[in-house]
Every structure is written in C-alpha cells, then in structure tokens.
Design a protein around this motif. Structure first.
Motif, PDB file in Angstrom:
ATOM      1  N   LEU A   1     -70.983 -38.885  84.369  1.00 30.56           N
ATOM      2  CA  LEU A   1     -71.724 -39.877  85.153  1.00 30.56           C
ATOM      3  C   LEU A   1     -72.837 -39.154  85.890  1.00 30.56           C
ATOM      4  O   LEU A   1     -72.588 -38.284  86.724  1.00 30.56           O
ATOM      5  CB  LEU A   1     -70.797 -40.577  86.155  1.00 30.56           C
ATOM      6  N   MET A   2     -74.058 -39.499  85.534  1.00 27.98           N
ATOM      7  CA  MET A   2     -75.206 -38.797  86.075  1.00 27.98           C
ATOM      8  C   MET A   2     -75.937 -39.668  87.092  1.00 27.98           C
ATOM      9  O   MET A   2     -76.240 -40.821  86.813  1.00 27.98           O
ATOM     10  CB  MET A   2     -76.137 -38.449  84.921  1.00 27.98           C
TER      11      MET A   2
ATOM     12  N   LEU B   1     -75.342 -39.248  96.337  1.00 33.37           N
ATOM     13  CA  LEU B   1     -74.769 -40.281  95.474  1.00 33.37           C
ATOM     14  C   LEU B   1     -73.645 -39.736  94.608  1.00 33.37           C
ATOM     15  O   LEU B   1     -72.630 -40.403  94.399  1.00 33.37           O
ATOM     16  CB  LEU B   1     -75.851 -40.838  94.562  1.00 33.37           C
ATOM     17  N   ALA B   2     -73.863 -38.531  94.122  1.00 34.29           N
ATOM     18  CA  ALA B   2     -72.836 -37.915  93.272  1.00 34.29           C
ATOM     19  C   ALA B   2     -71.527 -37.833  94.053  1.00 34.29           C
ATOM     20  O   ALA B   2     -70.455 -38.155  93.527  1.00 34.29           O
ATOM     21  CB  ALA B   2     -73.284 -36.535  92.813  1.00 34.29           C
ATOM     22  N   GLU B   3     -71.626 -37.418  95.300  1.00 31.19           N
ATOM     23  CA  GLU B   3     -70.415 -37.292  96.117  1.00 31.19           C
ATOM     24  C   GLU B   3     -69.759 -38.645  96.352  1.00 31.19           C
ATOM     25  O   GLU B   3     -68.540 -38.783  96.266  1.00 31.19           O
ATOM     26  CB  GLU B   3     -70.752 -36.633  97.446  1.00 31.19           C
TER      27      GLU B   3
ATOM     28  N   VAL C   1     -56.476 -39.323  85.437  1.00 38.02           N
ATOM     29  CA  VAL C   1     -57.733 -38.810  84.894  1.00 38.02           C
ATOM     30  C   VAL C   1     -58.289 -37.800  85.892  1.00 38.02           C
ATOM     31  O   VAL C   1     -58.364 -38.073  87.082  1.00 38.02           O
ATOM     32  CB  VAL C   1     -58.743 -39.961  84.679  1.00 38.02           C
ATOM     33  N   ASN C   2     -58.641 -36.615  85.391  1.00 37.81           N
ATOM     34  CA  ASN C   2     -59.192 -35.592  86.271  1.00 37.81           C
ATOM     35  C   ASN C   2     -60.703 -35.732  86.388  1.00 37.81           C
ATOM     36  O   ASN C   2     -61.413 -35.684  85.390  1.00 37.81           O
ATOM     37  CB  ASN C   2     -58.868 -34.198  85.745  1.00 37.81           C
ATOM     38  N   VAL C   3     -61.164 -35.915  87.619  1.00 38.06           N
ATOM     39  CA  VAL C   3     -62.587 -36.105  87.866  1.00 38.06           C
ATOM     40  C   VAL C   3     -63.151 -34.856  88.520  1.00 38.06           C
ATOM     41  O   VAL C   3     -62.597 -34.355  89.498  1.00 38.06           O
ATOM     42  CB  VAL C   3     -62.820 -37.323  88.785  1.00 38.06           C
ATOM     43  N   GLY C   4     -64.241 -34.334  87.984  1.00 36.94           N
ATOM     44  CA  GLY C   4     -64.889 -33.160  88.564  1.00 36.94           C
ATOM     45  C   GLY C   4     -66.250 -33.520  89.133  1.00 36.94           C
ATOM     46  O   GLY C   4     -66.894 -34.458  88.672  1.00 36.94           O
ATOM     47  N   LEU C   5     -66.663 -32.759  90.145  1.00 36.16           N
ATOM     48  CA  LEU C   5     -67.972 -32.992  90.751  1.00 36.16           C
ATOM     49  C   LEU C   5     -68.803 -31.727  90.630  1.00 36.16           C
ATOM     50  O   LEU C   5     -68.432 -30.673  91.149  1.00 36.16           O
ATOM     51  CB  LEU C   5     -67.793 -33.372  92.225  1.00 36.16           C
TER      52      LEU C   5
ATOM     53  N   ILE D   1     -68.984 -35.668  87.220  1.00 34.67           N
ATOM     54  CA  ILE D   1     -70.022 -36.408  87.934  1.00 34.67           C
ATOM     55  C   ILE D   1     -71.015 -35.428  88.526  1.00 34.67           C
ATOM     56  O   ILE D   1     -70.621 -34.362  89.012  1.00 34.67           O
ATOM     57  CB  ILE D   1     -69.375 -37.234  89.066  1.00 34.67           C
ATOM     58  N   GLY D   2     -72.282 -35.781  88.498  1.00 37.12           N
ATOM     59  CA  GLY D   2     -73.274 -34.883  89.077  1.00 37.12           C
ATOM     60  C   GLY D   2     -74.684 -35.373  88.828  1.00 37.12           C
ATOM     61  O   GLY D   2     -74.892 -36.500  88.385  1.00 37.12           O
TER      62      GLY D   2
END
Ligand code: ADP
Ligand code: MG
Length: 694
Positions: free
Chosen positions: A322-323, A329-331, A346-350, A376-377
């Motif tokens: 997710l860009m 916003l990413a946070e 589900v493992n979500v990374g930032l 996400i970033g």
C-alpha cells in the motif's frame, strides 16, 4: 502482410493531408506563411479549421427579441429617410420600416448614401442592435434584397496577422468546393446509419457553410461522435493491448475466509463498499492484470476496501503493498491496517525513511522471505532495495501522485501485480472515463450511515474576530481546530511565509489559553511528524497549516476547519480540506473566509455551503471551470476536442466509449473492409505497436 495493407490505407486516408494549401486559389507564399504559423499546413488542416463561433443573421421575430440583442429582420421601407448632418463627416439617417405587424425605426450613422437608394415599399434586410423601448434598430448591415436563407449564419474563424475572417471564409469555401468530393470518411456507413450521422463531407460543408441552425446541429453531432469515438478507440485499444500483453495473476482465494474477515469489522460494509469489493476481487481472480481506479469521497471508507483486497491477495498466497504520498499517512494507514488485519494473522510492515539500519535490514529480509504479508510506505516500496517474495497487489492512495513511471518501475522489476488506484478527489464520471479511459473505474458513492454533515459557512474577512471566538468556544468544549493559510499560487515560499504570519498572530491572540502549532512544506519530515503527533494527542489545539494537511490526515477530535482566502482554492481542494474535520462523532464546522470578486467565485463559495457531496461538487466545479481547467495546468493527458465538449456532450461520450470497447473486442473490427480506415487511424497513433501513449 496485414501491416502493409494498413499502411496503404493510411496514405489514402491522408491524401488531403499531403496536399499543400497553396493549391487553393488565392493562397500565395505570404498567406501560406501566416496559415503555417496557425498550424494549417495542408488542405485537410484548412478544412478542419473550424469556426469558433457564428454570426447569426437568421430572421428574428421581434416579439421574441431582447433588449440590445443583435437581430436581423426583413421589412418594407415605410417612410422617406431623413438625413441629419452634424459636423462635416458625421451624419444620422433614419427611416421607418414595417416588419410584419411592427412599425419600427432604423437608425444608421455615417452612411448618408443610403438616402438616395432607399425607396418606399422596397424590401430590405436589416441587421443591427435592437432597442426594445424605443422600437429602434441601430443599423450595422443593410441588404437591398429579400433575405436569403443560405447566408443567414456566417462562420467566424480565428485568424492571425493581416489575414481577415473574410479571406479565411473564402479560402475554406474554395477548398470545400475544389476538394469536397475527396474528403474521406473514417466512420463506416453502418455506424453512420445507426446514429443517423452526416457523412464527413456533408458535415464539413455544414459546419463551414450552414444554411440554418438545424444544419449546424447535425454537423456538430457528427463531429462530436467522431472525436469521441476516435479518442475512445485509442483508449480501448490500449486497454486491450495491456490486457493481452501483460500477463496478469490469477489470484484464487477462499471467499468464505474473506467474508469472515469482513464479519470481524466493527461495522457492516455499506452497499457501495460491497459492490466495489466485488469489482476488485473479480479482477484479481481473472487472468488479466487489474488496472482499476477506486474513487470515493473523503470518509467513504476506502481503507476498509483496501484492507479486504489486501487480505484477498494474502489468502491467494501473495503479498500486498500500500503506497501513500506521505510518511504521516503511511503511519496512519499502518495503524488502522494492523488493527484490522492482525485479527486474521496477517503481518503488516511499515517502511518509511525513519526505519533505519538494522531494523530496515530485517524488515526488508522479512519482505523477501514472505513473512511480511502487507507492506505500507511511500514510494520507497517499489524501489530497488525492496524485493518481494511474490507481489500480488499494489494499492496506491491518491493516484494523482503515482504515475506511469512508477508502474514501469514495477514492471521492470519483473513484478506484474494487480494495481488499484484509490483517490478521494471525486472526478466526474465523464472525466474519469476520459482521462483514465484505459482503466476500469469503481465508485463508492455512499457514505457510512450516521455521518454528520459538516456545517459550512462562508464569511468575509471582517468577521475574523467572531470566527476566533467561535474557535475558542469549540476548544473550550475540548475540541481542536485547523487553520489553513492563504494560498499564493505557485509560490511555496510565500505560502510558508503566510503560514508563519498567521501562526504568530494566533499565538498572540490565544496566548495563555491554547497552544498553536505550525505545519508547512518546508519543515523536515521529523519536524512535521512532531507537530502532527502533538496535534493528534491534543497537546496542540490549533494547527496552522498550508495545504500539506490536505491529504488523508486523521485527527477525529478536530471539529473546526478555518480556511483563509478560500476563493483561491479549487473546489476539490476545499472539499479535501473540509474532509479533515467531521471524522469523529461530534458536529463539525468549516468556515470559509473569502471575498471573491467574480460571480463564479461567489458561486463556488455557495456551492461549498450547499453540499457535502464530493461528486456533486466536482460536477459543479467542472461546469464552472470547464474540463481544461479542472485539473489545473499540471495534469496532462486531458484530450483536447475541437467540437466536442465533455461536459455537455457526456451522453455521446458514454455511447462512443461503449461502441469503441465493443469494436476493439470484435473480430469484425480487425478484419472487415469497412473498418479499414479506423484501423489505419489506430495504427498511426501507435497504440497498437506499444508506443508510449499519454
Ligand atoms: P477514506 O475513504 O477517506 O479513506 P476511511 O477508510 O478512512 O475513509 O474511513 C473513514 C472512517 O469511516 C473510518 O473511521 C472507518 O472506520 C469508518 N468506516 C468505514 N467504513 C464504514 C462502514 N461501512 N460503516 C461505518 N463506518 C465505516
Ligand atoms: Mg483514506
């Protein structure tokens, strides 16, 4: 072999495009040079130099004529003209004219010679300005003959240098006369019959030399369709090529698990959310690569839709990215997605700039090994250092900031994920299917139940004191406020200065009561983050900001949005800014401070106070500004149509789009002789060969 025949046809179609304008009588080197400057090089160009308006000499019934309107009437001279001189050269001639039941006066200045030419009972045609009160026409043109129908509407052309409109009319009429029968029609008879469209030859003649308004209307109709069809053919051919040439992923997942996930959400999906989730997941399941635009007003719940789609790709054994445009916003997105997706393991990374050193290395390693399912970033997500185990879906928020270039990077990395573009800038459907013609479009056109309408007020600058008192009242009730600063067009520097000024004013005004924070584009990302954090935990109650808070920021406790010089912002931008409040349960307010000078400016402020619906607003904005201005100068890719108007002719646009899609997906189109010219047109645009097209 096939290619060759296309090329041959192309030459045939463009015979008039190769023919020099100097083959027209009266066009010599000098005139040709002026025409060249106007980008009129060939006979074809000349024939396609359409009038930008018409002089209307059609007979007017005086009963319907308005004050000061320019009219043409036919009548009988009813009195001997009387001539008065004042000064040597200046004169006034008046006579009575019987037009039907009306006996009116005609006044002509400085044309004494008419006196000897006008006779009682003679029929003349008079054009001029109608003064209803005095029942008088002030003459501009007079013809000593009954009105002739074929000269009732005269085309007016743009010209240059000493080339007159009259000369232009003559050259075009000559060109029509000389080459009219060589005008080729790209539209096959079958299509023309379907919509009763004029042939190109007839339509060209009518647009330049209309006999009446009916002629003109039919000619316009023909060109509107032609322009839209050609444009949409390009789009649809491009879409077809992309579909066929870029292998997509067939993402198969267990629907039950997806449904279970939505059941875990604290609310049921709205009907619109369900519909777009279906559209998206159908694309993901199909063997084609998804290329879809998701539009939904601020607060319509796009993030949840994104979460469902991301979960689907994870269920299918892939990863999702997710860009978003900014780190803040990413946070925020990471926080809400972790909240939702951790329930289904589900493992979500930032991945942001502040993830550094060892932590970054480890994160990237997990992405590579597939232990991070959703990343996400910002743009960093698609850069070289990020290697996915298997990227199935890329979602971008605010698609305006994610262009063709980024998509290419992905492709070059060997990834061919499904792509979903999300935008909160509602674009009228007509524009969406035009500008993003090669994409599929999904629209969330329904708000979650129970949303409060943001009360919007338009006030003048002299109300500032009262506004600040109102802000104070809201803050005393525990709320927070945004204050958006004057926008100086194309000057980031001045915007920042404005924000600094407003900030210090408010710091003084609210000294000892409230804390005022400052946010603008020149702050480092750490500084921005600090300010945002302070505001989100209510350490700072008022956030003075430039438009950098426009996108996505979520502080539900903020209930007041004050916008300085609101007339300088576009409607969509105002709507985006307004969307920063009204995110919690409390009633929210938006206060527009503006002194617009123009009627359009006032109208825009009124529209803001009248509707909270971003789509309604964008339609009205489009009407007010016209399609060219809608996106501002920066947005390229807006096609320019000579005759067609995307706003007024939107029905034709929809029809042409459907026709174009049907054509490019039919076998007949690629084989039948009747479509040969359309094929060679497409061939010439390069979309069939995979040339860059935008
Ligand atoms: P946006 O489209 O602006 O990105 P969000 O996804 O941030 O909107 O959603 C705005 C708010 O609405 C969030 O707090 C979200 O939890 C809530 N929301 C989303 N969908 C629904 C729904 N179907 N019913 C109730 N609340 C919803
Ligand atoms: Mg959002």
């Amino acid at each position: 072999m096939k290619q060759r025949s296309l090329v041959l046809h192309l030459i045939k179609v463009s015979e008039l495009t190769n023919l020099s304008i100097k083959t027209i009588k009266g066009i010599g080197d000098e005139t040709a040079q002026v025409l060249e400057e106007m980008h009129i090089h060939s006979v074809q160009d000349l024939l396609e130099h359409f009038p930008y308006r018409y002089e209307d000499y059609e007979l007017k019934d005086l009963a319907n004529a308005k004050q000061d309107e320019k009219v043409t009437v036919e009548g009988k001279v009813h009195s001997v003209p009387s001539l008065t001189y004042y000064g040597k050269k200046r004169s006034r001639l008046t006579f009575r004219l019987l037009v039907g039941r009306y006996l009116i006066t005609v006044t002509c200045f400085n044309r004494p010679y008419y006196k000897s030419k006008l006779e009682i009972d003679q029929t003349v045609t008079v054009t001029g300005k109608w003064d209803q009160h005095r029942q008088t026409i002030t003459l501009q043109e007079l013809q000593f003959s009954p009105f002739k129908k074929n000269q009732s509407i005269e085309p007016v052309y743009s010209t240059k240098a000493n080339l007159t409109v009259k000369a232009m009319r003559k050259f075009i009429a000559l060109a029509l006369n000389q080459y009219g029968n060589q005008i080729e029609d790209m539209l096959p008879q079958s299509i023309r019959n379907r919509y009763k469209l004029l042939s190109r030859e007839t339509a060209l003649k009518s647009i330049h030399l209309p006999r009446d308004h009916g002629d003109l209307k039919q000619a316009r109709r023909r060109f509107v369709y032609e322009e839209f069809l050609l444009f949409q053919l390009k789009m649809q051919a491009l879409r077809k090529r992309e579909r066929e040439e870029t292998p997509g992923m067939q993402q198969l997942f267990d629907l039950n698990q997806l449904v279970e996930f939505t059941n875990l959400l604290p609310f049921p999906l709205t009907g619109a959310q369900k519909r777009v989730v279906n559209e998206i997941t159908m694309d993901m399941k199909s063997p084609y690569r998804m290329n879809r635009l998701l539009q939904g007003d601020v607060g319509s719940g796009k993030t949840v839709v994104a979460a469902v789609a991301l979960y689907a790709t994870v269920l299918a054994g892939h990863q999702g990215a997710l860009m978003v445009p900014t780190e803040i916003l990413a946070e925020q997105h990471a926080e809400s997605l972790i909240h939702m997706l951790s329930k289904v393991n589900v493992n979500v990374g930032l991945l942001t700039g502040s993830v550094k050193g060892k932590a970054r290395k480890e994160l990237l390693q997990s992405v590579k090994e597939g232990n991070i399912h959703v990343l996400i970033g910002t743009h960093a997500l698609i850069q070289d250092e990020v290697i996915y185990k298997s990227l199935g879906l890329v979602i971008t928020d605010e698609q305006h900031r994610f262009g063709v270039g980024q998509r290419r990077i992905l492709r070059e990395k060997g990834e061919n994920p499904d792509v979903l573009f999300m935008t909160a800038t509602p674009i009228p459907r007509t524009l969406a299917i035009t500008v993003f013609g090669e994409m599929d479009v999904s629209i969330i056109d329904e708000m979650p139940a129970g949303r409060k309408i943001i009360e919007t007020y338009w006030v003048k600058h002299d109300m500032l004191e009262r506004i600040l008192q109102f802000v104070h009242k809201e803050l005393s009730a525990g709320r927070q406020a945004y204050v958006i600063c004057p926008l100086i067009e194309e000057s980031d520097k001045l915007d920042v200065q404005n924000a600094i000024d407003v900030h210090s004013t408010l710091v003084h005004y609210f000294a000892g009561k409230w804390k005022v924070g400052l946010m603008h584009g020149r702050l480092s990302s750490d500084e921005k983050e600090d300010v945002m954090k302070q505001f989100s935990v209510n350490e700072v109650q008022i956030l003075v900001s430039t438009t950098v808070v426009e996108v996505g920021v979520n502080v539900p406790n903020a209930t007041v949005m004050v916008i300085y010089d609101a007339e300088r912002f576009g409607l969509s931008q105002l709507h985006q800014l307004r969307g920063r409040v009204g995110r919690g349960d409390a009633q929210s307010y938006c206060i527009l401070i503006a002194d617009p000078k123009s009627e359009v400016g006032k109208e825009r402020m009124n529209i803001m106070t009248e509707t909270n619906d971003g789509f309604v607003l964008s339609e009205r904005d489009l009407e007010l500004r016209g399609p060219g201005d809608f996106f501002g100068k920066k947005q390229s890719g807006m096609p320019e149509f000579k005759v067609a108007d995307m706003v007024h002719d939107y029905r034709a646009l929809e029809v042409a789009r459907t026709d174009a899609a049907q054509l490019v997906n039919s076998e007949a189109f690629w084989q039948d002789e009747q479509f040969a010219k359309l094929r060679s047109y497409l061939d010439a645009t390069g979309v069939l060969k995979g040339d860059k097209f935008d």
